[in-house]
Design a protein around this motif. Structure first.
Motif, PDB file in Angstrom:
ATOM      1  N   THR A  69      51.750 -12.130  84.351  1.00  9.18           N
ATOM      2  CA  THR A  69      53.081 -12.714  85.051  1.00  9.18           C
ATOM      3  C   THR A  69      52.657 -12.923  86.561  1.00  9.18           C
ATOM      4  N   GLY A  70      53.392 -13.830  87.285  1.00  9.30           N
ATOM      5  CA  GLY A  70      52.989 -14.379  88.460  1.00  9.30           C
ATOM      6  C   GLY A  70      52.257 -15.564  88.466  1.00  9.30           C
ATOM      7  N   LYS A  71      51.854 -15.853  87.100  1.00  7.08           N
ATOM      8  CA  LYS A  71      50.628 -17.258  87.117  1.00  7.08           C
ATOM      9  C   LYS A  71      51.824 -18.317  86.559  1.00  7.08           C
ATOM     10  N   PRO A  72      51.410 -19.433  86.730  1.00  9.88           N
ATOM     11  CA  PRO A  72      52.231 -20.572  86.108  1.00  9.88           C
ATOM     12  C   PRO A  72      52.406 -20.386  84.472  1.00  9.88           C
ATOM     13  N   PHE A  73      53.570 -20.737  84.159  1.00 10.94           N
ATOM     14  CA  PHE A  73      53.732 -20.711  82.881  1.00 10.94           C
ATOM     15  C   PHE A  73      53.368 -21.849  82.266  1.00 10.94           C
ATOM     16  N   ARG A  74      53.629 -23.293  82.730  1.00 10.81           N
ATOM     17  CA  ARG A  74      53.392 -24.368  82.196  1.00 10.81           C
ATOM     18  C   ARG A  74      51.858 -24.543  81.628  1.00 10.81           C
ATOM     19  N   PRO A  75      50.955 -24.350  82.713  1.00 10.46           N
ATOM     20  CA  PRO A  75      49.475 -24.655  82.333  1.00 10.46           C
ATOM     21  C   PRO A  75      49.059 -23.624  81.090  1.00 10.46           C
ATOM     22  N   TRP A  76      49.481 -22.392  81.090  1.00  2.16           N
ATOM     23  CA  TRP A  76      49.503 -21.515  79.923  1.00  2.16           C
ATOM     24  C   TRP A  76      49.777 -21.879  78.504  1.00  2.16           C
ATOM     25  N   LEU A  77      51.052 -22.454  78.674  1.00  2.00           N
ATOM     26  CA  LEU A  77      51.720 -23.025  77.525  1.00  2.00           C
ATOM     27  C   LEU A  77      50.930 -24.157  76.926  1.00  2.00           C
ATOM     28  N   LEU A  78      50.403 -24.975  77.815  1.00  2.00           N
ATOM     29  CA  LEU A  78      49.745 -26.360  77.320  1.00  2.00           C
ATOM     30  C   LEU A  78      48.438 -25.934  76.782  1.00  2.00           C
ATOM     31  N   VAL A  79      47.601 -24.901  77.176  1.00  2.00           N
ATOM     32  CA  VAL A  79      46.496 -24.452  76.740  1.00  2.00           C
ATOM     33  C   VAL A  79      46.697 -23.856  75.234  1.00  2.00           C
ATOM     34  N   ILE A  80      47.762 -22.973  75.089  1.00  2.00           N
ATOM     35  CA  ILE A  80      47.982 -22.355  74.053  1.00  2.00           C
ATOM     36  C   ILE A  80      48.325 -23.554  72.822  1.00  2.00           C
ATOM     37  N   LEU A  81      49.189 -24.663  73.551  1.00  2.00           N
ATOM     38  CA  LEU A  81      49.254 -25.881  72.229  1.00  2.00           C
ATOM     39  C   LEU A  81      48.158 -26.310  72.060  1.00  2.00           C
ATOM     40  N   ALA A  82      47.128 -26.839  72.934  1.00  2.00           N
ATOM     41  CA  ALA A  82      46.190 -27.457  72.604  1.00  2.00           C
ATOM     42  C   ALA A  82      45.175 -26.657  71.758  1.00  2.00           C
ATOM     43  N   ASN A  83      45.182 -25.511  71.633  1.00  2.00           N
ATOM     44  CA  ASN A  83      44.205 -24.697  70.726  1.00  2.00           C
ATOM     45  C   ASN A  83      44.873 -24.669  69.234  1.00  2.00           C
ATOM     46  N   ARG A  84      46.392 -24.777  69.286  1.00  2.00           N
ATOM     47  CA  ARG A  84      46.926 -25.009  68.027  1.00  2.00           C
ATOM     48  C   ARG A  84      46.705 -26.467  67.493  1.00  2.00           C
ATOM     49  N   CYS A  85      46.623 -27.130  68.476  1.00  2.00           N
ATOM     50  CA  CYS A  85      46.448 -28.788  67.679  1.00  2.00           C
ATOM     51  C   CYS A  85      45.009 -28.658  67.306  1.00  2.00           C
ATOM     52  N   ARG A  86      44.133 -28.193  68.084  1.00  2.00           N
ATOM     53  CA  ARG A  86      42.725 -28.089  67.870  1.00  2.00           C
ATOM     54  C   ARG A  86      42.534 -27.534  66.250  1.00  2.00           C
ATOM     55  N   GLN A  87      43.262 -26.326  66.209  1.00  2.00           N
ATOM     56  CA  GLN A  87      43.156 -25.854  64.801  1.00  2.00           C
ATOM     57  C   GLN A  87      43.791 -26.572  63.717  1.00  2.00           C
ATOM     58  N   ARG A  88      44.552 -27.474  63.950  1.00  2.00           N
ATOM     59  CA  ARG A  88      45.212 -28.301  62.971  1.00  2.00           C
ATOM     60  C   ARG A  88      44.219 -29.461  62.646  1.00  2.00           C
ATOM     61  N   GLY A  89      43.022 -29.596  63.209  1.00  2.00           N
ATOM     62  CA  GLY A  89      41.809 -30.469  62.867  1.00  2.00           C
ATOM     63  C   GLY A  89      42.313 -31.809  63.383  1.00  2.00           C
ATOM     64  N   ARG A  90      42.602 -31.684  64.663  1.00  2.00           N
ATOM     65  CA  ARG A  90      42.932 -33.196  65.279  1.00  2.00           C
ATOM     66  C   ARG A  90      41.606 -33.730  65.649  1.00  2.00           C
ATOM     67  N   LYS A  91      40.301 -33.429  65.790  1.00  2.00           N
ATOM     68  CA  LYS A  91      39.196 -33.643  66.130  1.00  2.00           C
ATOM     69  C   LYS A  91      38.426 -34.476  65.031  1.00  2.00           C
ATOM     70  N   THR A  92      39.090 -34.209  63.863  1.00  2.00           N
ATOM     71  CA  THR A  92      38.401 -34.848  62.612  1.00  2.00           C
ATOM     72  C   THR A  92      38.987 -36.339  62.457  1.00  2.00           C
ATOM     73  N   ARG A  93      39.997 -36.644  63.132  1.00  2.00           N
ATOM     74  CA  ARG A  93      40.579 -38.243  63.052  1.00  2.00           C
ATOM     75  C   ARG A  93      40.732 -38.747  64.053  1.00  2.00           C
ATOM     76  N   LEU A  94      41.012 -39.746  64.084  1.00  2.00           N
ATOM     77  CA  LEU A  94      41.208 -40.868  65.209  1.00  2.00           C
ATOM     78  C   LEU A  94      42.693 -40.479  65.804  1.00  2.00           C
ATOM     79  N   ALA A  95      42.723 -40.296  67.061  1.00  2.00           N
ATOM     80  CA  ALA A  95      44.005 -40.295  67.596  1.00  2.00           C
ATOM     81  C   ALA A  95      44.952 -41.405  67.924  1.00  2.00           C
TER      82      ALA A  95
END
Length: 193
Positions: A69-95
């Protein structure tokens, strides 16, 4: 019970960290558009979009206790999201990013710092053709900046790259688009050498 509009984001996050579902629901409402735009850019398989968004929010719910707490929420949220997207295998296909006239208008109108000479001179067909020829990493960068409407610092966190790298890659990509346009559409008002 939350009192409508009396709490700031930090207080809402504190309540959500303690398990308050109504507070968490307010965070979801506040950030749902950002989350959906970001996942749309980072996940190739459109069938995975809804699942990835839901799983991302579950990751956020589970990780809230560890959020400082006291840290900005938005950047933390975006990092969590990016990690989830990476787990989905996004890097294996062309975006890819679906481009329609409305999307191009959104891209052109997102921020005043968009190099106007690139976007204002391209017709929709020209812009679509040029974007489709970009390498996947450049297309992803353009989409994160202008379609997902992320700040450069947020993109750097998502891509796990230094801010200076993101800035220079974006500059080079936009410059490439500008040069491509000028080569294929010489301006009649320019003096010829």
């Amino acid at each position: 019970m939350l009192k409508e509009n009396l709490l700031n984001e930090e207080e809402i996050v504190r309540l959500a960290r303690r398990g308050d579902q109504e507070a968490f629901h307010r965070l979801v409402e506040e950030y749902s558009s950002l989350v959906e735009r970001t996942v749309r850019v980072l996940v190739y398989d459109r069938a995975d979009l809804e699942d990835t968004v839901q799983e991302g929010w579950l990751d956020v719910w589970r990780g809230l206790r560890g959020f400082e707490t006291g840290k900005p929420f938005r950047p933390w949220l975006l990092v969590i999201l990016a990690n989830r997207c990476r787990q989905r295998g996004r890097k294996t296909r062309l975006a890819t990013v679906a481009l329609d006239p409305e999307t191009v208008e959104e891209v052109a109108d997102v921020k005043p710092d968009v190099p106007a000479q690139v976007l204002e001179h391209f017709s929709f067909a020209d812009l679509k053709a040029e974007l489709n020829h970009l390498p996947a990493n450049q297309l992803e960068l353009i989409a994160l900046r202008f379609f997902a409407d992320l700040e450069l610092e947020e993109i750097a966190r998502l891509l796990q790259q230094p801010l200076s790298t993101v800035k220079s890659r974006l500059y080079r990509t936009l410059n490439t688009l500008r040069q491509t346009y000028h080569k294929s559409n010489p301006r009649s008002d320019r003096p010829q050498v």
